[in-house]
Structure formats: structure tokens, C-alpha cells
Scaffold this motif. Structure first.
Motif, PDB file in Angstrom:
ATOM      1  N   LEU A  58       0.818  -1.224   0.000  1.00 24.68           N
ATOM      2  CA  LEU A  58       0.000   0.000   0.000  1.00 24.68           C
ATOM      3  C   LEU A  58       0.842   1.261   0.000  1.00 24.68           C
ATOM      4  O   LEU A  58       0.492   2.256  -0.613  1.00 24.68           O
ATOM      5  CB  LEU A  58      -0.902   0.043   1.255  1.00 24.68           C
ATOM      6  N   VAL A  59       1.934   1.227   0.768  1.00 26.93           N
ATOM      7  CA  VAL A  59       2.793   2.420   0.895  1.00 26.93           C
ATOM      8  C   VAL A  59       4.231   2.044   0.531  1.00 26.93           C
ATOM      9  O   VAL A  59       4.619   0.875   0.649  1.00 26.93           O
ATOM     10  CB  VAL A  59       2.744   3.002   2.331  1.00 26.93           C
ATOM     11  N   GLY A  60       5.009   3.014   0.129  1.00 27.64           N
ATOM     12  CA  GLY A  60       6.382   2.738  -0.308  1.00 27.64           C
ATOM     13  C   GLY A  60       7.295   2.411   0.863  1.00 27.64           C
ATOM     14  O   GLY A  60       7.388   3.186   1.815  1.00 27.64           O
ATOM     15  N   VAL A  61       7.947   1.271   0.802  1.00 30.42           N
ATOM     16  CA  VAL A  61       8.909   0.888   1.842  1.00 30.42           C
ATOM     17  C   VAL A  61      10.262   0.673   1.159  1.00 30.42           C
ATOM     18  O   VAL A  61      10.373  -0.168   0.257  1.00 30.42           O
ATOM     19  CB  VAL A  61       8.461  -0.411   2.568  1.00 30.42           C
ATOM     20  N   MET A  62      11.266   1.430   1.601  1.00 28.01           N
ATOM     21  CA  MET A  62      12.596   1.325   0.985  1.00 28.01           C
ATOM     22  C   MET A  62      13.166  -0.083   1.121  1.00 28.01           C
ATOM     23  O   MET A  62      13.028  -0.703   2.174  1.00 28.01           O
ATOM     24  CB  MET A  62      13.554   2.288   1.689  1.00 28.01           C
ATOM     25  N   PRO A  87      -1.447  -6.952   7.046  1.00 25.22           N
ATOM     26  CA  PRO A  87      -0.806  -6.678   8.335  1.00 25.22           C
ATOM     27  C   PRO A  87       0.217  -5.547   8.234  1.00 25.22           C
ATOM     28  O   PRO A  87       0.852  -5.339   7.198  1.00 25.22           O
ATOM     29  CB  PRO A  87      -0.081  -7.997   8.668  1.00 25.22           C
ATOM     30  N   GLY A  88       0.375  -4.847   9.361  1.00 21.47           N
ATOM     31  CA  GLY A  88       1.484  -3.917   9.516  1.00 21.47           C
ATOM     32  C   GLY A  88       2.660  -4.665  10.113  1.00 21.47           C
ATOM     33  O   GLY A  88       2.951  -5.788   9.703  1.00 21.47           O
ATOM     34  N   PHE A  89       3.340  -4.054  11.091  1.00 25.51           N
ATOM     35  CA  PHE A  89       4.488  -4.701  11.748  1.00 25.51           C
ATOM     36  C   PHE A  89       3.994  -5.719  12.768  1.00 25.51           C
ATOM     37  O   PHE A  89       3.428  -5.344  13.795  1.00 25.51           O
ATOM     38  CB  PHE A  89       5.315  -3.637  12.474  1.00 25.51           C
ATOM     39  N   ILE A  90       4.238  -6.986  12.537  1.00 29.40           N
ATOM     40  CA  ILE A  90       3.803  -8.038  13.455  1.00 29.40           C
ATOM     41  C   ILE A  90       5.051  -8.766  13.949  1.00 29.40           C
ATOM     42  O   ILE A  90       5.954  -9.064  13.147  1.00 29.40           O
ATOM     43  CB  ILE A  90       2.853  -9.032  12.735  1.00 29.40           C
ATOM     44  N   GLU A  91       5.100  -9.062  15.232  1.00 27.20           N
ATOM     45  CA  GLU A  91       6.307  -9.682  15.805  1.00 27.20           C
ATOM     46  C   GLU A  91       6.413 -11.159  15.423  1.00 27.20           C
ATOM     47  O   GLU A  91       5.688 -12.001  15.957  1.00 27.20           O
ATOM     48  CB  GLU A  91       6.318  -9.500  17.326  1.00 27.20           C
ATOM     49  N   THR A  92       7.293 -11.441  14.458  1.00 26.04           N
ATOM     50  CA  THR A  92       7.552 -12.806  13.993  1.00 26.04           C
ATOM     51  C   THR A  92       9.034 -12.900  13.605  1.00 26.04           C
ATOM     52  O   THR A  92       9.757 -11.904  13.639  1.00 26.04           O
ATOM     53  CB  THR A  92       6.714 -13.139  12.731  1.00 26.04           C
ATOM     54  N   ARG A 119      14.053  -9.657  11.513  1.00 23.30           N
ATOM     55  CA  ARG A 119      15.211  -9.365  10.652  1.00 23.30           C
ATOM     56  C   ARG A 119      15.311  -7.894  10.261  1.00 23.30           C
ATOM     57  O   ARG A 119      16.311  -7.459   9.711  1.00 23.30           O
ATOM     58  CB  ARG A 119      15.143 -10.233   9.385  1.00 23.30           C
ATOM     59  N   VAL A 120      14.252  -7.116  10.529  1.00 25.65           N
ATOM     60  CA  VAL A 120      14.265  -5.692  10.160  1.00 25.65           C
ATOM     61  C   VAL A 120      15.227  -4.957  11.101  1.00 25.65           C
ATOM     62  O   VAL A 120      15.168  -5.137  12.320  1.00 25.65           O
ATOM     63  CB  VAL A 120      12.836  -5.101  10.280  1.00 25.65           C
ATOM     64  N   PRO A 121      16.118  -4.116  10.560  1.00 20.28           N
ATOM     65  CA  PRO A 121      17.068  -3.396  11.410  1.00 20.28           C
ATOM     66  C   PRO A 121      16.373  -2.564  12.499  1.00 20.28           C
ATOM     67  O   PRO A 121      15.297  -2.003  12.258  1.00 20.28           O
ATOM     68  CB  PRO A 121      17.801  -2.485  10.420  1.00 20.28           C
ATOM     69  N   ARG A 122      17.032  -2.486  13.675  1.00 24.04           N
ATOM     70  CA  ARG A 122      16.438  -1.860  14.865  1.00 24.04           C
ATOM     71  C   ARG A 122      16.023  -0.409  14.612  1.00 24.04           C
ATOM     72  O   ARG A 122      14.949   0.013  15.015  1.00 24.04           O
ATOM     73  CB  ARG A 122      17.426  -1.932  16.021  1.00 24.04           C
ATOM     74  N   GLN A 123      16.874   0.347  13.893  1.00 25.35           N
ATOM     75  CA  GLN A 123      16.545   1.764  13.664  1.00 25.35           C
ATOM     76  C   GLN A 123      15.266   1.902  12.832  1.00 25.35           C
ATOM     77  O   GLN A 123      14.459   2.805  13.066  1.00 25.35           O
ATOM     78  CB  GLN A 123      17.661   2.526  12.916  1.00 25.35           C
ATOM     79  N   ILE A 124      15.095   1.022  11.855  1.00 21.65           N
ATOM     80  CA  ILE A 124      13.892   1.094  11.000  1.00 21.65           C
ATOM     81  C   ILE A 124      12.657   0.754  11.831  1.00 21.65           C
ATOM     82  O   ILE A 124      11.610   1.392  11.728  1.00 21.65           O
ATOM     83  CB  ILE A 124      14.039   0.158   9.776  1.00 21.65           C
ATOM     84  N   LYS A 125      12.808  -0.245  12.698  1.00 25.34           N
ATOM     85  CA  LYS A 125      11.683  -0.623  13.567  1.00 25.34           C
ATOM     86  C   LYS A 125      11.295   0.544  14.472  1.00 25.34           C
ATOM     87  O   LYS A 125      10.120   0.859  14.637  1.00 25.34           O
ATOM     88  CB  LYS A 125      12.093  -1.812  14.439  1.00 25.34           C
ATOM     89  N   GLN A 126      12.314   1.173  15.059  1.00 27.04           N
ATOM     90  CA  GLN A 126      12.075   2.281  15.982  1.00 27.04           C
ATOM     91  C   GLN A 126      11.354   3.417  15.269  1.00 27.04           C
ATOM     92  O   GLN A 126      10.408   3.997  15.789  1.00 27.04           O
ATOM     93  CB  GLN A 126      13.430   2.747  16.542  1.00 27.04           C
ATOM     94  N   HIS A 163       5.452   5.998  14.319  1.00 29.82           N
ATOM     95  CA  HIS A 163       4.288   6.310  13.476  1.00 29.82           C
ATOM     96  C   HIS A 163       3.098   5.395  13.734  1.00 29.82           C
ATOM     97  O   HIS A 163       2.022   5.604  13.173  1.00 29.82           O
ATOM     98  CB  HIS A 163       4.681   6.226  11.998  1.00 29.82           C
ATOM     99  N   ILE A 164       3.289   4.365  14.539  1.00 35.99           N
ATOM    100  CA  ILE A 164       2.170   3.462  14.846  1.00 35.99           C
ATOM    101  C   ILE A 164       1.320   4.120  15.938  1.00 35.99           C
ATOM    102  O   ILE A 164       1.827   4.431  17.015  1.00 35.99           O
ATOM    103  CB  ILE A 164       2.671   2.073  15.294  1.00 35.99           C
ATOM    104  N   VAL A 165       0.054   4.363  15.617  1.00 35.54           N
ATOM    105  CA  VAL A 165      -0.816   5.085  16.543  1.00 35.54           C
ATOM    106  C   VAL A 165      -0.896   4.355  17.888  1.00 35.54           C
ATOM    107  O   VAL A 165      -0.876   4.985  18.948  1.00 35.54           O
ATOM    108  CB  VAL A 165      -2.227   5.269  15.919  1.00 35.54           C
ATOM    109  N   LEU A 166      -0.955   3.043  17.866  1.00 37.32           N
ATOM    110  CA  LEU A 166      -1.076   2.281  19.121  1.00 37.32           C
ATOM    111  C   LEU A 166       0.259   2.139  19.863  1.00 37.32           C
ATOM    112  O   LEU A 166       0.314   1.550  20.940  1.00 37.32           O
ATOM    113  CB  LEU A 166      -1.680   0.898  18.855  1.00 37.32           C
TER     114      LEU A 166
END
Ligand code: NDP
Length: 247
Positions: free
Chosen positions: A143-147, A182-187, A192-199, A204-207
Motif C-alpha cells: 500500500l505504501v512505499g517501503v525502501m 498486516p502492519g508490523f507483526i512480531e515474527t 530481521r528488520v534493522p532496529r533503527q527502522i523498527k524504531q 508512526h504506529i498510533v497504538l
């Protein structure tokens, strides 16, 4: 938990880990006879069959003959397929400039072509029964651009378009087709996603938290249930509000 899927036969691809495992466990807890596929992780598959009533089938998304054989095996054992959840998927992230064509092809072949193969294989028995539900697990990357995810984004964006087109074809035949996004789900995948990108995403996650596999599974079982009987060709985003806001 209600046993509303008692007597129903459900197939979940990639059910050995993560979101797929949660989907398998929830359908099983609600009374369904569940078959799930896995790729190579026999140990993880065995953990699922030990944890709940479900049957494991080793079958790659990229092997059309193996998928046909898996469908034949389920039909021989259970006589029908009421629900297919196309969940199996992979990432192989890198910038386009650095992406080997093999990585592009592997992601498209697993995530998109695999779903095509499974849908093609289950459509005939579902058409015969004039009932069925297909649920495709997409991603907000569609849906949205992810580098770094041009291959993955292309596979998931196409899966959303595929869902709508297949819904148009199968709607009059009693088969409902929808997607969960799904958005970011813990699996293992998101680990494997780098910590800075997750942070950065977390901000931006409302919850203000990542999602759990069970929070996708509950939406999948809802979409498969009779309570969702008028939902058709849709994509339900489950991302804690990540794509809902501009900031
Ligand atoms: P995981 O990596 O945790 O699990 C992937 C599952 O898919 C495993 O069961 C794996 O089997 C199976 N699989 C992988 N490759 C193949 C293949 N070639 N043939 C058959 N099965 C295969 O992933 P998630 O649970 O995180 O993701 C599940 C789905 O949700 C995917 O489609 C993913 O794109 C999507 N998604 C995930 C998000 C997240 O944040 N986690 C966000 C948005 C979408 P094995 O155990 O044998 O390797």
C-alpha cells in the motif's frame, strides 16, 4: 472460544511459524480440521502439530505439482476445502540497484505466484461445492512505499489487485475472496528488520506497539466466518494505525 468452524476444512500455507501458526491454532481452537504447509522447518511444523489438532504438509509455494498433490491429499483425507488462507511469504530486502534478479524472482514466485497456484488448485473443488472462502495475507508494503522492498512490495501490491479480480470472478459462484493487510507483526520475519527502522516505524504506529500474530489470526477467522458473509473483494488493514495517519 466458539466452535463455529466445526465440520469445516481449512488449509493455511506457511503455518509452521509466525502469523500462519497463529491462524492454524485459532482455526483449530474453533473446531476446524486444519491442514497447513511449511517449507523446510520440520521442527517448527512438529511444534504446531503438538500444540493443536492440525496436519502438516511439506510443500513449497514454488512447486505447482507439489501444491496440486497437497490439495489432492487434503481432498482425499477430508473430502473438501472450505477455507484457503494464502499466508506463506518471504522477504529478501535490498535496494533495487543491488538486487540480483534471483531475489526479485524468488520473492514474486513465492508470495504471488504461490498464491496463484494455490487459488487455481482449490478453485475447482470450491466451485463444485459452490462455497468457499479465500483469504490472502498481503502487507502494508503493498500500500505504501517501503525502501528496500521493491520485490516484496510488488508481490503484495499485486496480491491485493489479484484479490479484487478473483473476487469479481468467483463472487457469483459462492466463493468469497478477501485480503488481510498486516502492519508490523512480531515474527521471525520482522525480527530481521534493522532496529533503527523498527524504531522509526514505532513512532508512526498510533497504538505505539507492534502487533502480535494472534491479532491477525482473529481477523482471518472473522473473514472466514459467516459473520463476514457480505464482505467481498476487500482488504482489511491491521497495522495499529501505521498507515492511517500522515505524521
Ligand atoms: P515467518 O517468516 O515467521 O513465517 C513464514 C512461513 O512461511 C513459515 O511457515 C515458512 O515455512 C513459510 N514459507 C516460507 N517460504 C515458503 C515456501 N517457499 N513454501 C512454503 N512455505 C514457505 O513470516 P510471518 O509469519 O511474519 O509472515 C506471514 C505472512 O504475513 C507473509 O506472507 C508475510 O509477507 C506477511 N506479513 C508479515 C508481516 C510481519 O510483520 N511479520 C507484515 C505484513 C505481512 P518454514 O517454517 O518451513 O520456513
Amino acid at each position: 472460544m466458539s466452535r463455529e468452524f466445526e465440520g469445516r476444512v481449512v488449509v493455511v500455507t506457511g503455518g509452521s511459524r509466525g502469523i500462519g501458526r497463529a491462524i492454524v491454532e485459532r482455526f483449530a481452537a474453533q473446531g476446524a480440521r486444519v491442514f497447513f504447509t511449511y517449507h523446510q522447518n520440520e521442527k517448527a511444523a512438529a511444534e504446531v502439530t503438538a500444540a493443536c489438532q492440525a496436519e502438516a504438509i511439506q510443500c513449497s509455494q514454488t512447486d505447482a505439482a507439489a501444491i496440486d498433490a497437497a490439495v489432492a491429499r487434503v481432498l482425499a483425507a477430508a473430502g473438501k476445502i472450505d477455507v484457503l488462507v494464502n499466508n506463506a511469504g518471504i522477504t529478501c530486502d535490498t535496494f533495487l540497484m543491488l538486487m540480483p534478479p534471483e531475489d526479485w524472482n524468488r520473492v514474486i514466485d513465492t508470495n504471488l505466484n504461490g498464491a496463484f497456484r494455490w487459488c487455481k488448485a482449490v478453485t475447482r473443488p470450491m466451485l463444485g461445492a459452490r462455497r468457499g472462502v479465500i483469504i490472502n495475507i498481503a502487507s502494508i508494503a503493498g500500500l505504501v512505499g517501503v525502501m528496500g522492498q521493491t520485490n516484496y512490495a510488488a508481490s503484495k501490491g499485486a496480491l491485493l489487485a489479484f484479490t479484487r479480480a478473483l473476487a469479481a470472478e468467483l463472487g457469483t459462484k459462492g466463493i468469497r475472496v478477501n485480503s488481510v493487510v498486516p502492519g508490523f507483526i512480531e515474527t521471525d520475519m520482522s525480527a530481521r528488520v534493522p532496529r533503527q527502522i523498527k524504531q522509526k516505524n514505532l513512532e508512526h504506529i498510533v497504538l505505539k506497539r507492534f502487533g502480535q500474530p494472534a491479532e491477525i489470526a482473529s481477523v482471518v477467522t472473522f473473514l472466514a466466518s459467516d459473520a463476514a458473509s457480505y464482505i467481498m473483494g476487500q482488504s482489511i488493514v491491521v497495522d495499529g494505525g501505521l498507515t492511517a495517519t500522515a505524521a
